[in-house]
Design an enzyme around this catalytic site. Structure first.
Site, mmCIF file in Angstrom:
data_model
loop_
_atom_site.group_PDB
_atom_site.id
_atom_site.type_symbol
_atom_site.label_atom_id
_atom_site.label_comp_id
_atom_site.label_asym_id
_atom_site.label_seq_id
_atom_site.Cartn_x
_atom_site.Cartn_y
_atom_site.Cartn_z
ATOM 1 N N THR A 14 0.810 -1.218 0.000
ATOM 2 C CA THR A 14 0.000 0.000 0.000
ATOM 3 C C THR A 14 0.845 1.270 0.000
ATOM 4 O O THR A 14 2.042 1.250 0.274
ATOM 5 C CB THR A 14 -0.927 0.024 1.225
ATOM 6 N N ASP A 15 0.161 2.365 -0.286
ATOM 7 C CA ASP A 15 0.799 3.678 -0.204
ATOM 8 C C ASP A 15 0.505 4.283 1.174
ATOM 9 O O ASP A 15 -0.026 3.605 2.057
ATOM 10 C CB ASP A 15 0.313 4.587 -1.343
ATOM 11 N N LEU A 16 0.806 5.545 1.364
ATOM 12 C CA LEU A 16 0.612 6.192 2.668
ATOM 13 C C LEU A 16 -0.853 6.249 3.101
ATOM 14 O O LEU A 16 -1.147 6.325 4.288
ATOM 15 C CB LEU A 16 1.195 7.607 2.645
ATOM 16 N N ALA A 17 -1.757 6.178 2.140
ATOM 17 C CA ALA A 17 -3.186 6.227 2.459
ATOM 18 C C ALA A 17 -3.755 4.841 2.767
ATOM 19 O O ALA A 17 -4.944 4.713 3.049
ATOM 20 C CB ALA A 17 -3.952 6.859 1.299
ATOM 21 N N ILE A 19 -3.915 2.417 0.584
ATOM 22 C CA ILE A 19 -4.513 1.918 -0.663
ATOM 23 C C ILE A 19 -3.432 1.190 -1.452
ATOM 24 O O ILE A 19 -2.279 1.632 -1.498
ATOM 25 C CB ILE A 19 -5.089 3.094 -1.477
#
Length: 129
Positions: A14-17, A19
Site C-alpha cells: 500500500t501507499d501512505l493512504a 490503498i
C-alpha cells in the site's frame, strides 16, 4: 476455465493512504498467470533450460475500477481469451468478494533465449484446448 489465486494485501503493498499502490496490481496478476501456467502443467524453469523458451508480456491493457486496501483478501482470476501459435491473450481480474477492483487484458508471447518469437509449448497448447 477460470483460474483463481488468493492474494492478501500487506502493508508493503500500500501507499501512505493504505490503498494498494497501482503497480502492485501488475505483480498480483503476474502471480496469477504464473500459477495458471503451472496448473496447466508447464514448468517454466524446465521449459527455459530444456527448450530455451520463455514468456514475455507484450501488451497490457488495464483498468483500475476501485481501490483495494491494507488487509483486504483478494482473488486474482485468470482466463484464456485467445491463442495463436506464439501468443496468448488472457483476461485477468482482481476482485474483493464479487466486486471487480482491477481488470486487465494481457498479451503474452513465447520467445527464444535470443529474443526471437517461438511457438507456444505443445503441453500448453494441448492443455488450453
Amino acid at each position: 476455465m477460470i483460474h483463481t489465486l488468493p492474494v492478501h494485501v500487506y502493508y508493503e503493498d500500500t501507499d501512505l493512504a493504505g490503498i494498494v499502490y497501482y503497480a502492485n496490481y501488475l505483480k498480483f496478476i503476474e502471480r496469477g498467470r504464473t500459477e495458471w501456467v503451472r496448473d496447466l502443467g508447464v514448468d517454466q524453469v524446465k521449459l527455459k533450460e530444456e527448450e530455451g523458451i520463455v514468456f514475455a508480456v507484450r501488451r497490457v491493457e488495464a483498468d483500475y475500477l476501485s481501490p483495494a486496501r491494507f488487509d483486504d483478501d483478494l482473488v486474482v482470476e485468470t482466463s484464456l481469451e485467445a491463442m495463436t501459435g506464439a501468443r496468448i491473450v488472457v483476461s485477468q481480474k482482481v476482485k474483493r468478494g464479487e466486486e471487480e477492483l482491477f481488470v486487465a487484458q494481457v498479451t503474452l508471447v513465447a520467445l527464444t533465449a535470443t529474443g526471437h518469437p517461438a511457438r507456444l509449448p505443445a503441453v500448453l497448447r494441448r492443455n488450453l484446448h
